[in-house]
Design an enzyme around this catalytic site. Structure first.
Site, PDB file in Angstrom:
ATOM      1  N   HIS A  58      -5.083   1.411  10.305  1.00 39.88           N
ATOM      2  CA  HIS A  58      -5.033   1.704   9.397  1.00 39.88           C
ATOM      3  C   HIS A  58      -5.557   3.221   9.543  1.00 39.88           C
ATOM      4  O   HIS A  58      -6.794   2.925   8.688  1.00 39.88           O
ATOM      5  CB  HIS A  58      -5.050   1.175   7.958  1.00 39.88           C
ATOM      6  CG  HIS A  58      -4.717  -0.231   8.038  1.00 39.88           C
ATOM      7  ND1 HIS A  58      -3.146  -0.339   7.705  1.00 39.88           N
ATOM      8  CD2 HIS A  58      -5.660  -1.698   7.855  1.00 39.88           C
ATOM      9  CE1 HIS A  58      -3.717  -2.017   7.491  1.00 39.88           C
ATOM     10  NE2 HIS A  58      -4.199  -2.920   7.306  1.00 39.88           N
ATOM     11  N   GLN A  61      -7.074   5.345   7.505  1.00 40.05           N
ATOM     12  CA  GLN A  61      -9.103   4.515   6.242  1.00 40.05           C
ATOM     13  C   GLN A  61     -10.056   5.344   7.323  1.00 40.05           C
ATOM     14  O   GLN A  61     -11.134   5.103   6.873  1.00 40.05           O
ATOM     15  CB  GLN A  61      -9.047   3.036   6.544  1.00 40.05           C
ATOM     16  CG  GLN A  61      -7.919   2.756   5.658  1.00 40.05           C
ATOM     17  CD  GLN A  61      -8.133   0.944   5.837  1.00 40.05           C
ATOM     18  OE1 GLN A  61      -8.533   0.325   6.521  1.00 40.05           O
ATOM     19  NE2 GLN A  61      -6.798   0.629   4.210  1.00 40.05           N
ATOM     20  N   TYR A 123       1.649   1.833   6.172  1.00 42.68           N
ATOM     21  CA  TYR A 123       1.869   1.161   5.004  1.00 42.68           C
ATOM     22  C   TYR A 123       1.865   2.647   3.659  1.00 42.68           C
ATOM     23  O   TYR A 123       2.171   2.104   2.498  1.00 42.68           O
ATOM     24  CB  TYR A 123       1.630  -0.108   3.552  1.00 42.68           C
ATOM     25  CG  TYR A 123      -0.383   0.297   3.039  1.00 42.68           C
ATOM     26  CD1 TYR A 123      -0.798   0.636   2.565  1.00 42.68           C
ATOM     27  CD2 TYR A 123      -1.278  -0.290   4.376  1.00 42.68           C
ATOM     28  CE1 TYR A 123      -2.036   0.808   2.544  1.00 42.68           C
ATOM     29  CE2 TYR A 123      -2.393  -0.670   4.742  1.00 42.68           C
ATOM     30  CZ  TYR A 123      -2.698   0.149   3.335  1.00 42.68           C
ATOM     31  OH  TYR A 123      -3.900   0.046   3.081  1.00 42.68           O
ATOM     32  N   HIS A 209       2.967  -7.088   4.195  1.00 42.32           N
ATOM     33  CA  HIS A 209       2.066  -6.511   3.510  1.00 42.32           C
ATOM     34  C   HIS A 209       1.097  -7.363   4.240  1.00 42.32           C
ATOM     35  O   HIS A 209      -0.278  -8.135   4.714  1.00 42.32           O
ATOM     36  CB  HIS A 209       1.757  -5.807   2.872  1.00 42.32           C
ATOM     37  CG  HIS A 209       0.157  -5.049   2.481  1.00 42.32           C
ATOM     38  ND1 HIS A 209      -0.996  -6.423   1.915  1.00 42.32           N
ATOM     39  CD2 HIS A 209      -0.873  -4.582   3.056  1.00 42.32           C
ATOM     40  CE1 HIS A 209      -2.013  -5.838   1.999  1.00 42.32           C
ATOM     41  NE2 HIS A 209      -1.885  -4.726   2.249  1.00 42.32           N
ATOM     42  N   ARG A 212       0.325 -11.521  -0.262  1.00 42.45           N
ATOM     43  CA  ARG A 212       0.782 -11.655  -1.603  1.00 42.45           C
ATOM     44  C   ARG A 212       0.974 -10.389  -2.067  1.00 42.45           C
ATOM     45  O   ARG A 212       1.265 -10.245  -3.277  1.00 42.45           O
ATOM     46  CB  ARG A 212      -1.333 -11.405  -2.207  1.00 42.45           C
ATOM     47  CG  ARG A 212      -2.184 -10.501  -1.529  1.00 42.45           C
ATOM     48  CD  ARG A 212      -3.083 -10.454  -1.517  1.00 42.45           C
ATOM     49  NE  ARG A 212      -3.546 -10.137  -0.606  1.00 42.45           N
ATOM     50  CZ  ARG A 212      -4.202  -8.716  -0.208  1.00 42.45           C
ATOM     51  NH1 ARG A 212      -3.902  -7.837  -1.116  1.00 42.45           N
ATOM     52  NH2 ARG A 212      -5.524  -8.778   0.768  1.00 42.45           N
ATOM     53  N   HIS A 235      -0.922  -9.009   7.733  1.00 39.49           N
ATOM     54  CA  HIS A 235      -1.950  -9.835   6.950  1.00 39.49           C
ATOM     55  C   HIS A 235      -2.013 -11.099   6.306  1.00 39.49           C
ATOM     56  O   HIS A 235      -0.375 -11.444   5.407  1.00 39.49           O
ATOM     57  CB  HIS A 235      -2.474  -8.505   5.951  1.00 39.49           C
ATOM     58  CG  HIS A 235      -3.158  -7.454   6.359  1.00 39.49           C
ATOM     59  ND1 HIS A 235      -2.393  -6.413   5.871  1.00 39.49           N
ATOM     60  CD2 HIS A 235      -3.188  -7.258   7.374  1.00 39.49           C
ATOM     61  CE1 HIS A 235      -3.470  -5.438   5.930  1.00 39.49           C
ATOM     62  NE2 HIS A 235      -4.123  -5.807   7.181  1.00 39.49           N
ATOM     63  N   HIS A 272      -5.911 -11.294  10.776  1.00 41.63           N
ATOM     64  CA  HIS A 272      -6.978 -11.887  10.391  1.00 41.63           C
ATOM     65  C   HIS A 272      -6.743 -14.005  10.777  1.00 41.63           C
ATOM     66  O   HIS A 272      -7.482 -14.028  10.807  1.00 41.63           O
ATOM     67  CB  HIS A 272      -7.366 -11.376   9.097  1.00 41.63           C
ATOM     68  CG  HIS A 272      -7.574  -9.739   8.967  1.00 41.63           C
ATOM     69  ND1 HIS A 272      -8.200  -9.071   9.646  1.00 41.63           N
ATOM     70  CD2 HIS A 272      -6.756  -9.180   8.064  1.00 41.63           C
ATOM     71  CE1 HIS A 272      -8.122  -7.820   9.185  1.00 41.63           C
ATOM     72  NE2 HIS A 272      -7.565  -7.546   7.939  1.00 41.63           N
ATOM     73  N   ASP A 323      -8.118  -2.126  12.202  1.00 44.61           N
ATOM     74  CA  ASP A 323      -8.372  -1.823  11.801  1.00 44.61           C
ATOM     75  C   ASP A 323      -8.750  -0.625  10.398  1.00 44.61           C
ATOM     76  O   ASP A 323      -7.847   0.227  10.574  1.00 44.61           O
ATOM     77  CB  ASP A 323      -8.480  -3.352  11.224  1.00 44.61           C
ATOM     78  CG  ASP A 323      -8.239  -4.033   9.400  1.00 44.61           C
ATOM     79  OD1 ASP A 323      -7.747  -2.825   8.823  1.00 44.61           O
ATOM     80  OD2 ASP A 323      -8.988  -4.605   9.195  1.00 44.61           O
TER      81      ASP A 323
HETATM   82 ZN   LIG Z   1      -5.330  -4.336   8.144  1.00 45.31          ZN
END
Ligand SMILES: [Zn+2]
Length: 458
Positions: A58, A61, A123, A209, A212, A235, A272, A323
């Site tokens: 990402h 980040q 995203y 994504h 959830r 994920h 993950h 990540d």
């Molecule tokens: Zn991620």
């Protein structure tokens, strides 16, 4: 046509010496011969590994890496979810120009550390007010432009993000991420695929994504009726709370639900997958799906340890990703992953199989070949005619490496080499990093400094 003369090149069956490699203008290898003739060739003196594959990123980040380490003394529950709030604040703030500048810096640093490919799990799609840009893939196209400037290959994975949690509407802080339904997402995917045409080093993947973040019935629908010939990233099972919520809403754990409701295959890359039952671990391996492990980020966020040994024993395949970019050195990822397993198993042979007892060689092969699959590349040799020349070159003068036999070299690299020993990176037949320095280091760094000044979050 360009010729390279590799003094040392790693293949699946070990180190080769004096290999002359010719590539065409797209960086595709047209010939590979063992010879002492290095005339008119670019001589590569170090130890050349296949380029590292970063299967989960990402990019934005990177601008907050290292900032979430000051914890309120009285605050006893500083966990993933508090980190996520800090991440949302940044995601709400970045403009397309800032996004491109951050990604360019990051990708050039990835190249410096030996990554030649990145899968961008992207995203942050919309304007700050949540409205789509005129070009639906505006932000994705900035990622592609960043990869092009940095000279690295990108697999753009535009992410379907729909909800605020199991059974919950999205919250306002997620407004830049949201596609309300499958058609909206497929439009975004099509625009992103179009944007990939601007750069020969770009291709497309499909991404959800998380369980959830998207209505489970939509996940099953996209897996079944969406594009079938591109990698599928999601994920899954990163956090214990996610599993509790999944059990509450679906009566099943996330991976258990995926195994029961989605026809998974080797194009699936589960990011993950930290918390698994034994049946889930076995199930992923049996359907041939892959796991993307992000050891430095998972460690940094306190996620937990993936059951790697069991997964490997069931024949499971894994790749690595950086990540959140708290670390972006591939060898560090491989070591953190291994050492986590050693610490809980009290055994040292994490990276071995009935066929391969050399841990370094096993790790490089697994991370490279599964990482390539995450990019939609099914090539299975490290270097071969007809495939793209991507390589990470390690310093042959590094004191330990200069004195190590070919037989023990790969593991010595994997377990002892630091970032300063990653001296050159070749992407698509072009030298992007030389003597440890990215070709465009100076302008990229100064543009990044300006961007970070304007964000003033550090
Ligand atoms: Zn991620």
């Amino acid at each position: 046509m360009t010729d390279f003369f590799f003094k040392h090149l790693l293949q699946k069956d070990g180190w080769k010496s004096n290999i002359r490699v010719s590539v065409d203008s797209e960086g595709i290898i047209t010939s590979m011969v063992e010879t002492t003739n290095s005339d008119n060739a670019e001589i590569i003196s170090g130890f050349a590994l296949p380029g590292f594959q970063n299967a989960h990123s990402h990019a934005f980040q990177y601008a907050m890496a290292g900032l979430a380490e000051v914890h309120a003394v009285s605050h006893t529950s500083d966990d993933f979810w508090s980190w996520r709030e800090a991440m949302y604040s940044l995601a709400l703030q970045v403009s397309p120009d800032q996004m491109e500048s951050i990604a360019t810096m990051l990708y050039s640093e990835m190249a410096r550390q030996g990554y030649t490919n990145v899968a961008e799990f992207h995203y942050v799609h919309h304007q700050k007010n949540g409205q789509p840009y005129d070009n639906l893939a505006e932000m994705g196209s900035r990622m592609i432009a960043a990869a092009q400037t940095a000279g690295i290959n990108i697999t753009l994975v535009p992410i379907f993000y729909q909800k605020g949690g199991f059974g919950q509407e999205p919250n306002d802080r997620q407004r830049r991420f949201i596609s309300k339904d499958i058609d909206t997402y497929l439009n975004l995917l099509a625009a992103s695929e179009e944007a990939c045409k601007n750069y020969t080093g770009a291709n497309i993947g499909i991404g959800i994504h998380s369980m959830r973040g998207v209505e489970p019935s939509c996940i099953a629908e996209i897996a079944k009726n969406g594009p079938q010939n591109i990698p599928f990233h999601i994920h899954v099972s990163e956090q214990l709370k996610e599993i509790e919520d999944s059990l509450k809403h679906l009566g099943k754990r996330p991976v258990e639900w995926m195994l029961d409701n989605v026809n998974m295959s080797n194009r699936f890359h589960l990011v993950h997958a930290t918390h698994l039952t034994d049946a889930e671990t076995k199930g992923i391996a049996q359907v041939g799906a892959n796991v993307v492990l992000c050891p430095t980020t998972e460690g940094n966020l306190g996620d937990g340890l993936f059951p790697l040994k069991n997964f490997q024993n069931y024949g499971g395949n894994w790749s690595i990703g950086t990540d959140s970019h708290i670390g972006i050195n591939p060898l560090e990822e491989l070591r953190v992953l291994d050492y986590g397993q050693r610490l809980i198993s009290h055994q040292r042979n994490t990276y071995t199989s009935p066929k391969q007892g050399d841990s370094g060689q096993f790790a490089i092969e697994m991370a490279t070949l599964t990482g390539r699959k995450a990019m939609g590349d099914i090539s299975t040799e490290f270097f071969a005619v007809g495939t793209t020349l991507n390589a990470a070159v390690i310093d042959e003068k590094a004191p330990l490496l200069a004195t190590t036999s070919a037989e023990k070299r790969t593991s010595t690299i994997v377990y002892t080499a630091d970032a300063t020993q990653q001296i050159a990176t070749i992407v698509k037949g072009k030298i992007v990093v030389k003597e440890g320095k990215h070709n465009l280091q100076t302008p990229i760094r100064s543009a990044f400094a300006e961007t970070l000044k304007s964000l003033s979050n550090r």
